[in-house]
Write a protein that holds these residues in place. Sequence first.
Motif, mmCIF file in Angstrom:
data_model
loop_
_atom_site.group_PDB
_atom_site.id
_atom_site.type_symbol
_atom_site.label_atom_id
_atom_site.label_comp_id
_atom_site.label_asym_id
_atom_site.label_seq_id
_atom_site.Cartn_x
_atom_site.Cartn_y
_atom_site.Cartn_z
ATOM 1 N N LEU A 38 0.809 -1.223 0.000
ATOM 2 C CA LEU A 38 0.000 0.000 0.000
ATOM 3 C C LEU A 38 0.845 1.277 0.000
ATOM 4 C CD1 LEU A 38 -2.856 -0.925 2.520
ATOM 5 C CD2 LEU A 38 -2.873 -1.044 0.025
ATOM 6 N N GLU A 39 2.174 1.134 -0.016
ATOM 7 C CA GLU A 39 3.027 2.314 0.097
ATOM 8 C C GLU A 39 2.778 3.307 -1.045
ATOM 9 O OE1 GLU A 39 7.733 3.676 0.433
ATOM 10 O OE2 GLU A 39 7.249 1.543 0.219
ATOM 11 N N GLY A 40 2.716 2.818 -2.268
ATOM 12 C CA GLY A 40 2.502 3.703 -3.417
ATOM 13 C C GLY A 40 1.172 4.425 -3.336
ATOM 14 N N GLU A 73 0.146 13.123 -1.433
ATOM 15 C CA GLU A 73 0.479 14.186 -2.379
ATOM 16 C C GLU A 73 -0.777 14.942 -2.808
ATOM 17 O OE1 GLU A 73 2.347 14.650 -6.854
ATOM 18 O OE2 GLU A 73 2.968 12.925 -5.656
ATOM 19 N N GLN A 74 -1.856 14.185 -3.089
ATOM 20 C CA GLN A 74 -3.111 14.812 -3.504
ATOM 21 C C GLN A 74 -3.704 15.680 -2.398
ATOM 22 O OE1 GLN A 74 -5.440 11.435 -4.647
ATOM 23 N NE2 GLN A 74 -4.408 11.171 -6.615
ATOM 24 N N ILE A 91 5.457 14.940 3.847
ATOM 25 C CA ILE A 91 5.963 13.737 4.497
ATOM 26 C C ILE A 91 7.150 14.135 5.370
ATOM 27 C CG2 ILE A 91 7.033 11.475 4.151
ATOM 28 C CD1 ILE A 91 5.421 11.255 1.539
ATOM 29 N N LEU A 92 7.051 13.831 6.665
ATOM 30 C CA LEU A 92 8.091 14.228 7.620
ATOM 31 C C LEU A 92 9.119 13.125 7.827
ATOM 32 C CD1 LEU A 92 5.696 15.829 10.269
ATOM 33 C CD2 LEU A 92 6.904 16.976 8.414
ATOM 34 N N ALA A 93 8.662 11.867 7.774
ATOM 35 C CA ALA A 93 9.583 10.748 7.981
ATOM 36 C C ALA A 93 8.965 9.480 7.405
ATOM 37 C CB ALA A 93 9.861 10.547 9.473
ATOM 38 N N GLN A 152 -5.178 21.027 8.887
ATOM 39 C CA GLN A 152 -6.064 20.414 9.872
ATOM 40 C C GLN A 152 -7.443 20.105 9.305
ATOM 41 O OE1 GLN A 152 -6.481 22.821 13.475
ATOM 42 N NE2 GLN A 152 -5.333 21.251 14.542
ATOM 43 N N ASP A 153 -7.954 21.010 8.479
ATOM 44 C CA ASP A 153 -9.317 20.794 7.984
ATOM 45 C C ASP A 153 -9.404 19.700 6.925
ATOM 46 O OD1 ASP A 153 -8.075 22.160 5.942
ATOM 47 O OD2 ASP A 153 -9.457 23.856 5.923
ATOM 48 N N ALA A 154 -8.249 19.181 6.478
ATOM 49 C CA ALA A 154 -8.258 18.095 5.486
ATOM 50 C C ALA A 154 -7.975 16.735 6.126
ATOM 51 C CB ALA A 154 -7.221 18.368 4.402
ATOM 52 N N ALA A 155 -7.624 16.723 7.398
ATOM 53 C CA ALA A 155 -7.156 15.491 8.042
ATOM 54 C C ALA A 155 -8.234 14.411 8.142
ATOM 55 C CB ALA A 155 -6.597 15.810 9.425
ATOM 56 N N ALA A 156 -9.403 14.766 8.632
ATOM 57 C CA ALA A 156 -10.455 13.758 8.852
ATOM 58 C C ALA A 156 -10.853 13.075 7.545
ATOM 59 C CB ALA A 156 -11.671 14.394 9.517
ATOM 60 N N ALA A 157 -11.000 13.868 6.477
ATOM 61 C CA ALA A 157 -11.399 13.292 5.190
ATOM 62 C C ALA A 157 -10.318 12.361 4.650
ATOM 63 C CB ALA A 157 -11.675 14.410 4.186
ATOM 64 N N LEU A 158 -9.037 12.743 4.835
ATOM 65 C CA LEU A 158 -7.945 11.894 4.353
ATOM 66 C C LEU A 158 -7.926 10.567 5.109
ATOM 67 C CD1 LEU A 158 -5.415 11.457 2.596
ATOM 68 C CD2 LEU A 158 -4.087 12.425 4.493
ATOM 69 N N VAL A 159 -8.064 10.618 6.427
ATOM 70 C CA VAL A 159 -8.053 9.388 7.225
ATOM 71 C C VAL A 159 -9.190 8.467 6.788
ATOM 72 C CG1 VAL A 159 -8.418 8.459 9.555
ATOM 73 C CG2 VAL A 159 -6.860 10.398 9.212
ATOM 74 N N ALA A 160 -10.389 9.021 6.605
ATOM 75 C CA ALA A 160 -11.538 8.211 6.189
ATOM 76 C C ALA A 160 -11.286 7.582 4.818
ATOM 77 C CB ALA A 160 -12.796 9.079 6.156
#
Length: 201
Positions: free
Chosen positions: A140-142, A149-150, A155-157, A172-180
């Motif tokens: 799933l790395e790719g 990126e989208q 990427i910090l590490a 912050q306002d994009a975090a929840a949607a990305l996780v879901a």
Amino acid sequence: MPQTLAAPAHSDLLIKKSRFIGCVQPVPDRAAAQQVVAALRAAHPGAAHVCWALLAGGQSAAVDDGEPGGTAGRPMLDVLRHQDLDGVLATVVRYYGGVKLGAGGLVRAYTDAVAQALLGAARRAIVRRCRLACTVPYALEGMLRRALEQAGADILAVSHGEAVGFAFALPQDAAAALVARLDEAGHGRIVWRAADAAPQA
């Protein structure tokens, strides 16, 4: 939405023979603000007062530097708050001209010095960012890299062991949607780890 300043901006007022040299500038915290104030004192040894106000990430200060209490630092701070600013230091260097202004006159002078400087100040929005961390199987790395990126994430590490570990920051306002979105795309194979929330300008 709170804003900070893109660069320092200045004002220079002459009120009843007293000179008020104002400056507003971006600073990250109180320690940086105190360094700026110390440099101003060194640069203006003949000044009667170096007053300042700070709003930075929950840290605030209002310093009258020998002016009557509440006539300098507090009015300066009120101007910053009224403008919905953060990460900003306001300073006013006063050269005394021999004519007393009275409490009301001082409040107006310090307020005007900061307000005039802000008129010429370029601003930029503060985008609150949060940090997230997860572990994914190599397969799933790719997909994860593309999704980050989208989403405009930094990427910090990245660590490679039995699985691939990622630490990243994004608005912050994009975090929840990305996780879901990632949870759905990863079919439960993405493991989220604790990461500190870190507001960043």
